[in-house]
Design a protein around this motif. Structure first.
Motif, PDB file in Angstrom:
ATOM      1  N   ARG A 248       0.835  -1.201   0.000  1.00 28.86           N
ATOM      2  CA  ARG A 248       0.000   0.000   0.000  1.00 28.86           C
ATOM      3  C   ARG A 248       0.874   1.257   0.000  1.00 28.86           C
ATOM      4  NH1 ARG A 248      -4.141   0.472   4.828  1.00 28.86           N
ATOM      5  NH2 ARG A 248      -2.194   0.824   5.888  1.00 28.86           N
ATOM      6  N   GLU A 249       1.944   1.196   0.745  1.00 27.36           N
ATOM      7  CA  GLU A 249       2.839   2.365   0.787  1.00 27.36           C
ATOM      8  C   GLU A 249       3.487   2.626  -0.567  1.00 27.36           C
ATOM      9  OE1 GLU A 249       5.558   1.631   4.023  1.00 27.36           O
ATOM     10  OE2 GLU A 249       3.838   1.628   5.380  1.00 27.36           O
ATOM     11  N   THR A 250       3.922   1.546  -1.241  1.00 29.77           N
ATOM     12  CA  THR A 250       4.590   1.787  -2.533  1.00 29.77           C
ATOM     13  C   THR A 250       3.588   2.311  -3.551  1.00 29.77           C
ATOM     14  OG1 THR A 250       4.296  -0.464  -3.318  1.00 29.77           O
ATOM     15  CG2 THR A 250       6.365   0.006  -2.209  1.00 29.77           C
ATOM     16  N   ALA A 251       2.328   1.819  -3.483  1.00 29.77           N
ATOM     17  CA  ALA A 251       1.309   2.330  -4.425  1.00 29.77           C
ATOM     18  C   ALA A 251       1.089   3.817  -4.177  1.00 29.77           C
ATOM     19  CB  ALA A 251       0.007   1.558  -4.270  1.00 29.77           C
ATOM     20  N   ALA A 252       1.013   4.213  -2.899  1.00 32.81           N
ATOM     21  CA  ALA A 252       0.779   5.623  -2.580  1.00 32.81           C
ATOM     22  C   ALA A 252       1.935   6.481  -3.085  1.00 32.81           C
ATOM     23  CB  ALA A 252       0.607   5.791  -1.080  1.00 32.81           C
ATOM     24  N   ALA A 253       3.136   5.913  -3.067  1.00 29.97           N
ATOM     25  CA  ALA A 253       4.302   6.676  -3.517  1.00 29.97           C
ATOM     26  C   ALA A 253       4.220   6.972  -5.020  1.00 29.97           C
ATOM     27  CB  ALA A 253       5.574   5.901  -3.205  1.00 29.97           C
ATOM     28  N   PHE A 254       3.488   6.151  -5.767  1.00 27.43           N
ATOM     29  CA  PHE A 254       3.367   6.351  -7.210  1.00 27.43           C
ATOM     30  C   PHE A 254       2.320   7.399  -7.583  1.00 27.43           C
ATOM     31  CE2 PHE A 254       5.754   2.480  -7.534  1.00 27.43           C
ATOM     32  CZ  PHE A 254       6.376   2.559  -8.768  1.00 27.43           C
ATOM     33  N   ARG A 255       1.411   7.674  -6.636  1.00 28.49           N
ATOM     34  CA  ARG A 255       0.244   8.499  -6.951  1.00 28.49           C
ATOM     35  C   ARG A 255       0.601   9.858  -7.556  1.00 28.49           C
ATOM     36  NH1 ARG A 255      -3.743   9.874  -2.175  1.00 28.49           N
ATOM     37  NH2 ARG A 255      -1.818  10.900  -1.585  1.00 28.49           N
ATOM     38  N   GLY A 256       1.604  10.500  -7.000  1.00 31.26           N
ATOM     39  CA  GLY A 256       1.940  11.850  -7.463  1.00 31.26           C
ATOM     40  C   GLY A 256       2.873  11.885  -8.661  1.00 31.26           C
ATOM     41  N   ARG A 257       3.281  10.710  -9.169  1.00 26.88           N
ATOM     42  CA  ARG A 257       4.231  10.707 -10.287  1.00 26.88           C
ATOM     43  C   ARG A 257       3.514  10.738 -11.627  1.00 26.88           C
ATOM     44  NH1 ARG A 257       8.145   5.714  -8.622  1.00 26.88           N
ATOM     45  NH2 ARG A 257       8.423   6.279  -6.443  1.00 26.88           N
ATOM     46  N   GLU A 258       4.276  11.067 -12.679  1.00 25.24           N
ATOM     47  CA  GLU A 258       3.709  10.928 -14.025  1.00 25.24           C
ATOM     48  C   GLU A 258       3.720   9.446 -14.352  1.00 25.24           C
ATOM     49  OE1 GLU A 258       5.410  13.262 -17.097  1.00 25.24           O
ATOM     50  OE2 GLU A 258       5.116  15.125 -16.013  1.00 25.24           O
ATOM     51  N   ALA A 259       2.780   9.008 -15.173  1.00 26.67           N
ATOM     52  CA  ALA A 259       2.687   7.574 -15.442  1.00 26.67           C
ATOM     53  C   ALA A 259       3.438   7.191 -16.719  1.00 26.67           C
ATOM     54  CB  ALA A 259       1.224   7.176 -15.567  1.00 26.67           C
ATOM     55  N   LEU A 532       1.666   0.267 -14.341  1.00 23.01           N
ATOM     56  CA  LEU A 532       2.215   0.703 -15.631  1.00 23.01           C
ATOM     57  C   LEU A 532       3.742   0.639 -15.627  1.00 23.01           C
ATOM     58  CD1 LEU A 532      -0.153   3.752 -16.224  1.00 23.01           C
ATOM     59  CD2 LEU A 532       0.022   1.754 -17.717  1.00 23.01           C
ATOM     60  N   ALA A 533       4.318   1.023 -14.497  1.00 25.58           N
ATOM     61  CA  ALA A 533       5.781   1.053 -14.409  1.00 25.58           C
ATOM     62  C   ALA A 533       6.385  -0.352 -14.410  1.00 25.58           C
ATOM     63  CB  ALA A 533       6.206   1.792 -13.152  1.00 25.58           C
ATOM     64  N   GLY A 534       5.529  -1.378 -14.308  1.00 25.20           N
ATOM     65  CA  GLY A 534       6.036  -2.748 -14.160  1.00 25.20           C
ATOM     66  C   GLY A 534       6.107  -3.546 -15.438  1.00 25.20           C
ATOM     67  N   PHE A 535       5.731  -2.989 -16.579  1.00 29.43           N
ATOM     68  CA  PHE A 535       5.824  -3.778 -17.815  1.00 29.43           C
ATOM     69  C   PHE A 535       6.252  -2.889 -18.983  1.00 29.43           C
ATOM     70  CE2 PHE A 535       1.372  -2.377 -17.490  1.00 29.43           C
ATOM     71  CZ  PHE A 535       1.179  -1.783 -18.730  1.00 29.43           C
ATOM     72  N   THR A 536       6.772  -3.536 -20.010  1.00 29.22           N
ATOM     73  CA  THR A 536       7.177  -2.783 -21.207  1.00 29.22           C
ATOM     74  C   THR A 536       6.042  -2.852 -22.236  1.00 29.22           C
ATOM     75  OG1 THR A 536       8.096  -4.708 -22.304  1.00 29.22           O
ATOM     76  CG2 THR A 536       9.590  -3.446 -20.877  1.00 29.22           C
ATOM     77  N   LEU A 537       6.132  -2.001 -23.220  1.00 29.51           N
ATOM     78  CA  LEU A 537       5.108  -1.994 -24.259  1.00 29.51           C
ATOM     79  C   LEU A 537       5.082  -3.338 -25.002  1.00 29.51           C
ATOM     80  CD1 LEU A 537       2.930  -0.349 -25.606  1.00 29.51           C
ATOM     81  CD2 LEU A 537       4.644   0.554 -27.176  1.00 29.51           C
ATOM     82  N   ALA A 538       6.272  -3.874 -25.284  1.00 28.17           N
ATOM     83  CA  ALA A 538       6.329  -5.148 -26.025  1.00 28.17           C
ATOM     84  C   ALA A 538       5.619  -6.250 -25.231  1.00 28.17           C
ATOM     85  CB  ALA A 538       7.779  -5.528 -26.292  1.00 28.17           C
ATOM     86  N   GLN A 539       5.823  -6.271 -23.930  1.00 24.39           N
ATOM     87  CA  GLN A 539       5.149  -7.290 -23.093  1.00 24.39           C
ATOM     88  C   GLN A 539       3.638  -7.091 -23.122  1.00 24.39           C
ATOM     89  OE1 GLN A 539       7.233  -6.362 -19.483  1.00 24.39           O
ATOM     90  NE2 GLN A 539       8.601  -8.116 -19.663  1.00 24.39           N
ATOM     91  N   ALA A 540       3.219  -5.829 -23.039  1.00 19.10           N
ATOM     92  CA  ALA A 540       1.785  -5.533 -23.052  1.00 19.10           C
ATOM     93  C   ALA A 540       1.170  -5.924 -24.401  1.00 19.10           C
ATOM     94  CB  ALA A 540       1.552  -4.059 -22.777  1.00 19.10           C
TER      95      ALA A 540
END
Ligand code: PEP
Ligand code: MG
Length: 572
Positions: A248-259, A532-540
């Protein structure tokens, strides 16, 4: 012993139960003696005064550290002073001679019945507020004091939790919420989700099985509660709880970043909002991907005036500045009804005169909203979005109407800013002519909630057909894929603002299909950005190809889950 319910806010917790049993009013149906009406009236007035004082104290104590919670109490003050309810209560006391407590109980009941008839979750939430205020008034009437929440870490077990109960919760001390009532869209669920507190609701017989101080292990992903776990089980749960907290903490840390995806593909993450209260999350989003304006029209007896709408739309546009605000025009009908407009009862309301169709048949309502929106467009980046579009005829008729309103405003010397006009893609008939539709609009957004409902022919509100409402149906992904291609070909923006857009399980496949704009409720922003930060476009893209080859929803689900488990490292 293991209890089961519906896990509505995920997570794990091990701790001691605290049985929360607030005051439950049970007034008797009784008349006062002739001549006592004035006394009952004064007592009622004193009760409202005390209630307003209590609410003011609560509001002030929260305003600095938790303005969101403070707003709940401000809203309750508005209910206490509501003219219509007060008139009804005084009428019952003075003209019908009911005792004050019975008058309060029944007058609120009338309003509650009206609100409960609306199936929209946002309105259902208001019912909980009315119930809460009624309980406060009656508690004061009977001279009882309020129930305090504990300040050490506990798992709350209750029959139900009303808004002021949940507002009194401290997110740092409440480890989990268990309740006998409540579904996925209940107030308790909404608060628990927004606070990231694990919650299992709808546990029948809960209060007969638990006592305060009893040890329990809650798995809100599974919807289960293990009572009196032995040492070994408690230790396993504790390790899982620690993992959940870290997550939960790591997810909250992503909230304010650009995706971005892992290989740097920028994904636009928008916010779904229903009113100005949601603006607190504005800093975490690239846009408002969906502004459900119908909320302003619901739960009231009169239509919002042009001025009232203008003030709200301007506020949202100003808050977002140069970032787009996708303002969806009135989406009423189906399960959402208006107290202010008498609408004929239909046999199939979801297939009936709803949303844009209703606006066409009530041009004065549509006109007022478009006037307010276009006037507000001067203050930001307005993207006007039409719901329930089924054909190019709908698009053309709406655009002509909007053009007419614009000319009307200009002839009055009223300034309009520039704005875009787009559509929701939530009826299969428009998705299947997406290429032609894209040529006629500036943008579109996929309403996957309704698109799934109409594609699978399964009412999204009806639990008895829930298994036919298949969000993982391969047909839905194929249709989304084709729509993405059509809009990319036309060089026009396409977003997805239904629940799928905020679902970390669905997101990789959507990106793989070419979707670059997602819009979601505030609670999903951190989790989706992390996903989103966990995969590459090719994988998606490989995942999307697999999904498109699937024949059943179960196969799609298996691929999505496998992808999530492997953190995007699915073999190609
Ligand atoms: C949808 O249908 O996906 C959507 C976003 O609109 P609503 O849920 O308000 O119908
Ligand atoms: Mg919809």
């Amino acid at each position: 012993m293991t209890l089961t319910g519906r896990g509505v806010s995920s997570g794990i917790a091990v701790g001691k139960i605290y049985v929360y049993s607030p005051f439950k009013p049970e007034p008797k149906e009784s008349l006062c003696e002739p001549g006592e009406e004035g006394e009952q009236r004064s007592r009622y007035e004193q009760v409202t005064k005390n209630a307003l004082d209590e609410l003011e104290t609560l509001k002030l104590s929260l305003e600095k550290d938790d303005p969101e919670k403070a707003k709940i109490f401000a809203a309750h003050q508005d209910i206490v002073t509501d003219v219509a309810i007060n008139e009804e209560i005084l009428n019952k006391i003075l003209n019908e001679r009911w005792c004050g407590d019975w008058a309060i109980f029944t007058a609120y009941e009338q309003f509650l019945r009206m609100i409960r008839r609306v199936k929209d979750p946002l309105i259902a939430e208001r019912a909980a507020d009315f119930e809460d205020v009624r309980r406060r008034l009656l508690r004061i009437w009977y001279g009882r004091s309020g129930t305090a929440m504990p300040d050490s870490p506990v798992i709350i077990a209750a029959h139900d939790l009303l808004p002021s109960d949940t507002a009194a919760l401290d997110r740092n001390t409440v480890q989990a919420i268990l309740a006998e009532t409540g579904g996925a869209t209940s107030h308790s669920a909404i608060i628990a989700k927004s606070y990231g507190i694990p919650a299992v609701l709808g546990i029948s017989g809960l209060l007969d099985c638990v006592r305060s101080g009893q040890l329990a292990a809650v798995d809100a992903d599974e919807g289960s509660v293990l009572l009196d776990p032995d040492e070994a089980s408690a230790a396993v749960y504790k390790r899982r709880e620690a993992r959940f907290r870290k997550d939960r903490e790591t997810a909250a840390a992503f909230r304010g970043r650009e995706a971005f995806t892992a290989d740097g593909v920028r994904i636009d993450t928008g916010l779904n909002i229903a009113d100005a209260g949601d603006l607190d999350h504005a800093d975490y989003a690239d846009s408002v991907g969906l502004f459900r304006t119908e909320f302003l029209y619901m739960g009231r007896d009169t239509l919002p005036s042009e001025e009232e709408q203008f003030v709200l739309y301007r506020k949202v546009l100003e808050r977002f500045g140069k970032r787009p605000v996708t303002l969806r025009t009135l989406d009423i009908g189906g399960d959402k009804t208006l107290a202010s407009v008498r609408l004929p009862v239909e046999d199939n309301p979801f297939l009936g005169n709803r949303a844009l169709r209703l606006c066409f048949s009530h041009p004065e309502i549509f006109r007022t909203q478009i006037r307010a929106s276009l006037r507000a467009s001067v203050y930001g980046e307005l993207w006007l979005m039409l719901p329930m579009v089924g054909s190019l005829d709908d698009i053309r008729e709406a655009k002509e109407f909007i053009g007419g309103v614009r000319r009307e405003l200009e002839s009055e010397g009223c300034p309009c800013g520039s704005f875009k006009t787009g559509i929701m893609i939530e009826i299969p008939s428009i998705a299947l002519v997406a290429e032609e539709a894209a040529a006629e609009v500036d943008f579109a957004s996929i309403g996957s909630n309704d698109l799934c409902q109409y594609l699978c022919a399964a009412d999204r509100m009806n639990p008895s057909v829930a298994r036919y409402y298949q969000s993982w149906h391969p047909g839905l992904f194929r249709l989304i894929g084709e729509t993405v291609k059509a809009f990319a070909g036309a060089g026009k923006p396409l977003c997805i603002c239904g629940e799928l857009g905020g679902d970390p399980l669905a997101v990789p496949a959507l990106v793989g299909l070419g979707m670059r704009k997602l819009s979601m409720g505030a609670a999903a922003l951190g989790r989706v950005k992390r996903t989103l930060a966990g995969f590459t476009l090719a994988q998606a893209e490989e995942l999307a190809r697999q999904v498109l080859r699937c024949a059943t929803a179960a196969e799609v689900e298996r691929h999505l889950k496998q992808f999530a488990l492997q953190g995007g490292n699915e073999e190609s």
